[in-house]
Design an enzyme around this catalytic site. Structure first.
Site, PDB file in Angstrom:
ATOM      1  N   HIS B 410       0.814  -1.222   0.000  1.00 46.78           N
ATOM      2  CA  HIS B 410       0.000   0.000   0.000  1.00 46.78           C
ATOM      3  C   HIS B 410       0.843   1.265   0.000  1.00 46.78           C
ATOM      4  O   HIS B 410       0.344   2.369  -0.221  1.00 46.78           O
ATOM      5  CB  HIS B 410      -0.965  -0.013   1.200  1.00 46.78           C
ATOM      6  CG  HIS B 410      -2.337   0.479   0.856  1.00 46.78           C
ATOM      7  ND1 HIS B 410      -2.563   1.574   0.045  1.00 46.78           N
ATOM      8  CD2 HIS B 410      -3.578   0.013   1.201  1.00 46.78           C
ATOM      9  CE1 HIS B 410      -3.861   1.772  -0.091  1.00 46.78           C
ATOM     10  NE2 HIS B 410      -4.509   0.823   0.589  1.00 46.78           N
ATOM     11  N   ASP B 414      -2.383   2.483  -4.426  1.00 43.53           N
ATOM     12  CA  ASP B 414      -3.613   2.515  -3.653  1.00 43.53           C
ATOM     13  C   ASP B 414      -4.637   1.618  -4.337  1.00 43.53           C
ATOM     14  O   ASP B 414      -4.395   1.078  -5.409  1.00 43.53           O
ATOM     15  CB  ASP B 414      -4.138   3.949  -3.557  1.00 43.53           C
ATOM     16  CG  ASP B 414      -3.088   4.866  -2.939  1.00 43.53           C
ATOM     17  OD1 ASP B 414      -2.390   4.411  -2.026  1.00 43.53           O
ATOM     18  OD2 ASP B 414      -2.972   6.007  -3.423  1.00 43.53           O
TER      19      ASP B 414
END
Lengths: 333, 438
Positions: B410, B414
Site C-alpha cells: 500500500h 492505492d
C-alpha cells in the site's frame, strides 16, 4: 516464389503428352518410337497428332518387337539422336531385357566413355485398373539391380514434366515408369516454362516426427492420404515420395529416419527383393542405432500376377485404410 | 534365482534409509516396477519398485529399522528366469549399484535454494550422473535407438515407464527422460509421495513435544516473510474470472504441446501473459518502494512461487514481457523442473519484479499471499471451479470460474490502481481463447 509463373492444371497423362510435345519442338534430334505411337497416337492418346506434325521419321510406328524397339533406340542414341522409346505396357518389356540391361546400361562402360546412350524408355506400369495378368505389373525391381541404368517413377504431373525433361537431357539411359492408374486420377498445376527435377532426388510430401513412410508411384498418393488421416488422430507421419528408385535419395531417407526413428516402406511391387528390401538394408547399414522399431514393408503379395476379378484385384492392391492401419501400429509400437 | 534388493540411495547426500512399511509380505508375488517397500529418509518418502518379477522370499529388515544404503533389505525369487538369469544377476546388481549412485535428490531437498536469498546453496551437480547404465536384463527388447539414446543420455531404461506397445520403452520416452534430467527419470518409477496431511515427513518426522531445529532454508524463509509483512502494509483484493474459453484453448493445445515440447501446458503461462499485459497498462504494479521514492522497474521479471515439500522457491522468468505464451510455458516448465530437482541457480532466483502464485492446484479458493520483498504486489491463481453463473442476458450457465487474489504494497499503490489492474487482468483473461496462437 515471389511471382507465380504461368501454369496449367493437367493430369499425369497430359503432363507426359505435353512434355514430349515440347521436347519434339525444342530438339529435332528427339524421336519417339514404339507400338502404335504413330497413326494410333498411343493407346492412351499420348502421341495423338504427333505424326501429323512431326512426320513419320520422328514418330516411328514399330512392329510388336520390344527388343527391336530398344535395340534401335540404343543405336540411335549412340549416333547422336535423342530417342524416346515406348514399351506399350511394362508387362511387355521382357523381350527388351537384354537390350536394356546388356546393351544400353553398359554402353558407356564398354566403350570407355567414347559412346553414351542418351535414351529414355517410357512405359506405363502398375495395377488397379482391371488390367489383370498382362497390364498390371511393376517392373522396377527387375531393373534396379543394374548399374548404369537410371529408374524414375514420378507420381505427379509436375514431377513427370521435370523428371521427363531431366531424363531426356540425361546422357545415359533412363527407364521412365508411369503408373497408369495415376494417368487420369492425379491432376495438378504444372508450370508452363521448361524445368527439370534432378533424377535421384526424393520429395518430402508431408513432414512428421513419429514415423517415416517411403513410397512412390500410386502409393505415394495413398500413403500421403493415409498420413493426413492420421493427423486428425494427432499422429505425425513423414511421407517421402521417392520419385527415383535408382539413384536413390539415401540422404532423404536417412535424415528422416534419424528424426522419426521408425521406417515403413510401401510399394506395389512384390516384397521379396523389391525396392523396399534395398531401402531396409541401406537403413540397417547406415542408421541401425536410430531405429526404435523393426523396419516394416507393406507390399503387394508375392504371387505371379494380379487377378482380373475385382475382389482379387482389391485383395492384391493395398488400400489407403490398410496403410493407415499399418502406420498407426508403427507409431504406437 | 534369488535377487537381493538393497536399500536405495534416495538423494545424493543420503546415506541411510528407514523401512517405513513393507508393501509385500514374504510369499507374495511382485511385478517388476511394482512398489514393494516404502522407504523414508530425512528428505523424502518413496515407494521403491521391484527390479524383477518374482516372489518375496525374505524380508531382511524390520519396519522402522534404519540401515545404510546398499544394505540388503529383501530377497526376491525371480520367476521365469532361465539359465541366463544366473549370468544377468551380477550385472543387475552392478546396475543397481550404479542406479543408486545416479539418483539425484528428490523434491523436498531441505538445502535447496530459497527465494532470492543470496545465501542460497549453489546447485550441487551430480557428476556421477554419467554412471547410469542399463542392466543387461533391461536392455532385452530395447530397440537399437533406445539403447543408443539411453547410453548417450546416461539413462537407465529399467527406471523408465514405457509408453509403447505393452509398456515398451520408446526412443521418445528416453528423450523425454533426458529432457527432465536423470532425477526425473528415476522419479517416474520411484515416486516421491505427496506430503501427508498431518505434515509428517516434510520436516523429518515431527515428534510432539520436541523442537525441530531450523535449517538454513527455513531460517531465510522466516526472516523474509517477517520483513515483508513488517515493512510493507499489505492490502488485499480479489476478482472472479470466467476462464471457460481459456480453459478450452489450453485443453485443445495441451497434448500436442507436451508431445512437441516435453513440458505440460498449464494455465500458468496464459495467466503470466495476461499479468504482463496488465502490468503494461498499470506499470506501477511493477514498481518498488524505496526511501528515495517509487522506483518503476524497466524490466518485467516475473517470479513464480513454487511450493516444495519443505520450502518455497520463487524462480524468475527474466524479461517475461518479451515472451509469447509458448515461450513462457517453456521457461516456466524449465524452472519448475529445476526447482523440483533442487537445481536452480542463484541467478535464476534473483531479480523478480512481480510474483505470480499458482495456488489453486490443491483446490485453494482464495488466499492472501505475502508480497515478495521489494515488489509492489503478488497475484494468485486459485482453483478453477465449474459454477452456475448468471449471464448478461439473465440466463444461468455453467462456466469455469477462477478467483484471482492480489496482495499489494500500500506504500506503492492505492486501491484505485490495484483494482484497475485487477479489472484489466480479468478482462484480458476472459478475452483469451477459445482459439488463438500460443
Amino acid at each position: 516464389m515471389a511471382v507465380a509463373s504461368p501454369s496449367k492444371v493437367m493430369t499425369n497423362v497430359e503432363a507426359v503428352r505435353s512434355t514430349l510435345y515440347d521436347a519434339l519442338k525444342r530438339d529435332d534430334k528427339a524421336v519417339i518410337l514404339g507400338e502404335d505411337v504413330g497413326n494410333r497416337g498411343n493407346v492412351f492418346l499420348i502421341t495423338k497428332g504427333f505424326i501429323e506434325e512431326f512426320g513419320p521419321e520422328r514418330i516411328i510406328d514399330t512392329p510388336i518387337a520390344e527388343a527391336s524397339i530398344v535395340g534401335i533406340a540404343v543405336g540411335m542414341a549412340m549416333e547422336g539422336l535423342r530417342p524416346i522409346a515406348e514399351i506399350q505396357f511394362a508387362d511387355f518389356i521382357y523381350p527388351a531385357f537384354n537390350q536394356i540391361v546388356g546393351e544400353a546400361a553398359k554402353t558407356r562402360y564398354r566403350s570407355n566413355g567414347e559412346y553414351t546412350c542418351p535414351m529414355v524408355i517410357r512405359t506405363p506400369y502398375g495395377g488397379g485398373v482391371r488390367g489383370a495378368l498382362s497390364h498390371s505389373v511393376s517392373v522396377e525391381a527387375l531393373f534396379y539391380h543394374v548399374p548404369g541404368l537410371k529408374i524414375v517413377v514420378p507420381s505427379t504431373p509436375r514431377d513427370i514434366k521435370g523428371l521427363l525433361n531431366a531424363a531426356i537431357e540425361d546422357p545415359d539411359p533412363v527407364l521412365f515408369l508411369e503408373h497408369k492408374r495415376t494417368y487420369r486420377l492425379i491432376k495438378d498445376d504444372v508450370p508452363d516454362e521448361y524445368f527439370t527435377i534432378p533424377i535421384g532426388k526424393a520429395n518430402i510430401t508431408q513432414e512428421g516426427t513419429q514415423l517415416t513412410v517411403v513410397s512412390y508411384g500410386l502409393y505415394a498418393h495413398q500413403s500421403l492420404e493415409a498420413a493426413r488421416k492420421l493427423q486428425d488422430e494427432n499422429l505425425s507421419v513423414e511421407v517421402i515420395d521417392l520419385r527415383s528408385v535408382r539413384p536413390m535419395d539415401r540422404n532423404a531417407i536417412l535424415d528422416s529416419v534419424r528424426k522419426t526413428h521408425k521406417l515403413l516402406i510401401i510399394h506395389e511391387d512384390n516384397k521379396f527383393g523389391g525396392v523396399g528390401a534395398e531401402i531396409s538394408a541401406m537403413v540397417a547399414e547406415e542408421a541401425l542405432f536410430e531405429l526404435d522399431a523393426p523396419i516394416r514393408r507393406l507390399c503387394c503379395p508375392d504371387v505371379p500376377a494380379m487377378g482380373y476379378a475385382l475382389p482379387l484385384e482389391e485383395e492384391y492392391m493395398i488400400s489407403t485404410d490398410r496403410m493407415a492401419e499399418e502406420m498407426r501400429a508403427m507409431v504406437r509400437f | 534365482m534369488p535377487t537381493t534388493i538393497t536399500m536405495p540411495q534416495l538423494g545424493e547426500t543420503v546415506t541411510e534409509g528407514t523401512v517405513a512399511q513393507w508393501l509385500k509380505k514374504p510369499g507374495e508375488s511382485v511385478e517388476k516396477y511394482e512398489a514393494f517397500v516404502e522407504v523414508s529418509t530425512d528428505k523424502v518418502n518413496a515407494e521403491v519398485p521391484a527390479p524383477v518379477t518374482g516372489t518375496i522370499k525374505e524380508l531382511l529388515v524390520k519396519e522402522g529399522e534404519t540401515v545404510a544404503t546398499g544394505t540388503p533389505i529383501a530377497v526376491i525369487e525371480e520367476v521365469g528366469a532361465a539359465a541366463s538369469s544366473a549370468r544377468s544377476t551380477p550385472a543387475a546388481e552392478k546396475a543397481e549399484a550404479n542406479k543408486q549412485a545416479s539418483q539425484e535428490p528428490v523434491p523436498g531437498k531441505s538445502d535447496a535454494p530459497v527465494a532470492p536469498a543470496p545465501a542460497a546453496t549453489a546447485p550441487s551437480n551430480g557428476s556421477h550422473a554419467g554412471q547410469a547404465v542399463s542392466s543387461e536384463a533391461s536392455l532385452r527388447g530395447a530397440s537399437p535407438a533406445v539403447r543408443r539414446l539411453a547410453r548417450e543420455h546416461h539413462i537407465d531404461i529399467a527406471q523408465l515407464k514405457g509408453s509403447g506397445q505393452n509398456g515398451r520403452v520408446t526412443a521418445d520416452d528416453v528423450l523425454a527422460a533426458a529432457r527432465m534430467g536423470p532425477a526425473a527419470a528415476v522419479g517416474q518409477a520411484i515416486s516421491a509421495k505427496p506430503i501427508p496431511a498431518d505434515g509428517k515427513s516434510s520436516y523429518g518426522d515431527p515428534i510432539p513435544g520436541t523442537t525441530i531445529p531450523l535449517n538454513q532454508a527455513r531460517k531465510i524463509i522466516a526472516q523474509r516473510m517477517v520483513e515483508s509483512k513488517r515493512t510493507a502494509p499489505h492490502a488485499w483484493s480479489m476478482v472472479e474470472v470466467d476462464v471457460t474459453d481459456l480453459w478450452k484453448w489450453r485443453t485443445r493445445e495441451k497434448d500436442r504441446f507436451v508431445r512437441d515440447h516435453g513440458h505440460s501446458l498449464t494455465l500458468l503461462p496464459f495467466f503470466i501473459r495476461a499479468v504482463i499485459e496488465a502490468i503494461g497498462a498499470f506499470p506501477l504494479m511493477n514498481a518498488k518502494f524505496t526511501d528515495e521514492g517509487i522506483y518503476v522497474n524497466k524490466e518485467v521479471n516475473i517470479g513464480i512461487a513454487i511450493g516444495l515439500a519443505t520450502n518455497l522457491v520463487v524462480p524468475v522468468i527474466k524479461n517475461a514481457d518479451k515472451l509469447s505464451i509458448k515461450g513462457l510455458a517453456l521457461a516456466a516448465g524449465e524452472l519448475i523442473d529445476k526447482a523440483r530437482r533442487g537445481k536452480l541457480g542463484v541467478d535464476e532466483l534473483a531479480g523478480g519484479t512481480f510474483t505470480v502464485n499458482n495456488n489453486g492446484a490443491n483446490g485453494s479458493y482464495a488466499s492472501a499471499p505475502i508480497i515478495n520483498g521489494g515488489q509492489a504486489g503478488i497475484v494468485t491463481m486459485e482453483a478453477v471451479v465449474k459454477k452456475p453463473v448468471v449471464t448478461k442476458d439473465d440466463a444461468i450457465a455453467i462456466r469455469s470460474m477462477m478467483n484471482v487474489c492480489l496482495s499489494l504494497d500500500h506504500r506503492v499503490v492505492d486501491g484505485y490502481v490495484a483494482s484497475g489492474f485487477l479489472a484489466d487482468l480479468k478482462k484480458r483473461l476472459e478475452a483469451m481463447g477459445p482459439d488463438g496462437a500460443l
